[in-house]
Motif scaffolding. Structure first.
Motif, PDB file in Angstrom:
ATOM      1  N   GLU A  91       0.840  -1.198   0.000  1.00  0.00           N
ATOM      2  CA  GLU A  91       0.000   0.000   0.000  1.00  0.00           C
ATOM      3  C   GLU A  91       0.873   1.244   0.000  1.00  0.00           C
ATOM      4  O   GLU A  91       1.956   1.246   0.579  1.00  0.00           O
ATOM      5  N   GLY A  92       0.376   2.293  -0.623  1.00  0.00           N
ATOM      6  CA  GLY A  92       1.107   3.551  -0.582  1.00  0.00           C
ATOM      7  C   GLY A  92       0.821   4.375  -1.815  1.00  0.00           C
ATOM      8  O   GLY A  92      -0.030   4.030  -2.639  1.00  0.00           O
ATOM      9  N   THR A  93       1.526   5.482  -1.927  1.00  0.00           N
ATOM     10  CA  THR A  93       1.375   6.378  -3.071  1.00  0.00           C
ATOM     11  C   THR A  93       2.610   6.239  -3.955  1.00  0.00           C
ATOM     12  O   THR A  93       3.732   6.480  -3.505  1.00  0.00           O
ATOM     13  N   TYR A  94       2.393   5.813  -5.179  1.00  0.00           N
ATOM     14  CA  TYR A  94       3.481   5.581  -6.125  1.00  0.00           C
ATOM     15  C   TYR A  94       3.513   6.701  -7.154  1.00  0.00           C
ATOM     16  O   TYR A  94       2.476   7.214  -7.556  1.00  0.00           O
ATOM     17  N   ASN A  95       4.725   7.077  -7.571  1.00  0.00           N
ATOM     18  CA  ASN A  95       4.815   7.875  -8.788  1.00  0.00           C
ATOM     19  C   ASN A  95       6.085   7.540  -9.534  1.00  0.00           C
ATOM     20  O   ASN A  95       6.986   6.903  -9.006  1.00  0.00           O
ATOM     21  N   CYS A  96       6.101   7.893 -10.799  1.00  0.00           N
ATOM     22  CA  CYS A  96       7.300   7.585 -11.569  1.00  0.00           C
ATOM     23  C   CYS A  96       7.928   8.865 -12.076  1.00  0.00           C
ATOM     24  O   CYS A  96       7.256   9.843 -12.378  1.00  0.00           O
ATOM     25  N   HIS A  97       9.253   8.834 -12.080  1.00  0.00           N
ATOM     26  CA  HIS A  97      10.056   9.929 -12.606  1.00  0.00           C
ATOM     27  C   HIS A  97      10.633   9.461 -13.944  1.00  0.00           C
ATOM     28  O   HIS A  97      11.060   8.316 -14.054  1.00  0.00           O
ATOM     29  N   TYR A  98      10.614  10.353 -14.914  1.00  0.00           N
ATOM     30  CA  TYR A  98      11.143  10.033 -16.236  1.00  0.00           C
ATOM     31  C   TYR A  98      12.460  10.774 -16.430  1.00  0.00           C
ATOM     32  O   TYR A  98      12.529  11.988 -16.230  1.00  0.00           O
ATOM     33  N   LEU A  99      13.524  10.027 -16.763  1.00  0.00           N
ATOM     34  CA  LEU A  99      14.861  10.604 -16.908  1.00  0.00           C
ATOM     35  C   LEU A  99      15.402  10.378 -18.308  1.00  0.00           C
ATOM     36  O   LEU A  99      15.171   9.326 -18.909  1.00  0.00           O
ATOM     37  N   GLU A 100      16.133  11.361 -18.778  1.00  0.00           N
ATOM     38  CA  GLU A 100      16.963  11.168 -19.982  1.00  0.00           C
ATOM     39  C   GLU A 100      18.351  11.662 -19.636  1.00  0.00           C
ATOM     40  O   GLU A 100      18.505  12.767 -19.128  1.00  0.00           O
ATOM     41  N   GLY A 101      19.332  10.816 -19.873  1.00  0.00           N
ATOM     42  CA  GLY A 101      20.716  11.174 -19.557  1.00  0.00           C
ATOM     43  C   GLY A 101      20.907  11.528 -18.091  1.00  0.00           C
ATOM     44  O   GLY A 101      21.698  12.402 -17.756  1.00  0.00           O
ATOM     45  N   GLY A 102      20.165  10.863 -17.213  1.00  0.00           N
ATOM     46  CA  GLY A 102      20.326  11.087 -15.781  1.00  0.00           C
ATOM     47  C   GLY A 102      19.592  12.300 -15.243  1.00  0.00           C
ATOM     48  O   GLY A 102      19.638  12.576 -14.053  1.00  0.00           O
ATOM     49  N   THR A 103      18.935  13.069 -16.115  1.00  0.00           N
ATOM     50  CA  THR A 103      18.201  14.258 -15.678  1.00  0.00           C
ATOM     51  C   THR A 103      16.705  13.952 -15.609  1.00  0.00           C
ATOM     52  O   THR A 103      16.140  13.417 -16.573  1.00  0.00           O
ATOM     53  N   VAL A 104      16.079  14.294 -14.493  1.00  0.00           N
ATOM     54  CA  VAL A 104      14.628  14.091 -14.370  1.00  0.00           C
ATOM     55  C   VAL A 104      13.907  15.158 -15.188  1.00  0.00           C
ATOM     56  O   VAL A 104      14.022  16.346 -14.910  1.00  0.00           O
ATOM     57  N   LEU A 105      13.163  14.699 -16.222  1.00  0.00           N
ATOM     58  CA  LEU A 105      12.433  15.635 -17.077  1.00  0.00           C
ATOM     59  C   LEU A 105      10.988  15.791 -16.643  1.00  0.00           C
ATOM     60  O   LEU A 105      10.361  16.816 -16.910  1.00  0.00           O
ATOM     61  N   ALA A 106      10.427  14.772 -16.008  1.00  0.00           N
ATOM     62  CA  ALA A 106       9.015  14.842 -15.631  1.00  0.00           C
ATOM     63  C   ALA A 106       8.714  13.840 -14.526  1.00  0.00           C
ATOM     64  O   ALA A 106       9.404  12.837 -14.377  1.00  0.00           O
TER      65      ALA A 106
END
Length: 184
Positions: free
Chosen positions: A65-80
């Protein structure tokens, strides 16, 4: 602008202990990486194909249980970052409701569509899920139905519903069988 990241459960709904679901992350385009977070802590980098990534929860326990989210990275930088997805694991004690749709499974854009979720017990409330959407629609208490006054192309897809009753505690139903709506 930055890519939009979506996160959703497949299949959606409250998960019974021992049950399974898949957390899906997706973006429109790109070839970066997704990292899954739970309650603000990094869980893992997700395997992916194209711009979709999956994380399976099998044999679910309350620890999932919990709140999940995903981070999107390109070249190690979080874009979204995606919105937060609330995952709930709880006992399922009631049979799944029946989901039906009027006027039918195939409609033309602009039609008024009514989803109807019927139970054999008196439910306190029901939720309508569309696979791929993070948020459920709350069905109106009086009729256990949900109205799209003018259905659009984007409203098509795989629907299901799930109900609960509230006595001393909340008791959940199983999820209904799915129903595919096609908007022409």
């Amino acid at each position: 602008g930055p890519p939009r990241i979506s996160i959703f459960l497949k299949p959606p709904g409250v998960i019974p202990p021992g049950g399974f679901t898949t957390i899906c992350c997706s973006c429109q385009h790109g070839n970066g990486n997704f990292i899954l977070y739970k309650d603000g802590y990094q869980l893992r980098t997700l395997e992916q194909s194209g711009c979709r990534a999956k994380f399976a929860i099998s044999n679910a326990t309350y620890k999932d249980e919990g709140t999940y989210n995903c981070h999107y990275l390109e070249g190690g930088t979080v874009l979204a970052r995606s919105d937060g997805l609330d995952v709930m694991v709880t006992g399922i004690r009631l049979p799944g409701p029946n989901l039906s749709v009027l006027p039918g499974h195939e409609v033309t854009a602009g039609t008024r569509v009514i989803f109807h979720c019927t139970t054999t017990y008196r439910s306190t409330g029901c939720f309508l899920y569309l696979e791929g959407q993070i948020r459920a629609q709350v069905l109106s208490r009086e009729q256990d139905d949900y109205n799209f006054s003018h259905v659009q192309k984007g409203d098509g897809g795989r629907y299901s519903c799930q109900c609960f009753t509230k006595n001393a505690s909340i008791e959940w139903s199983a999820v209904s069988k799915t129903l595919d709506l096609v908007v022409r």
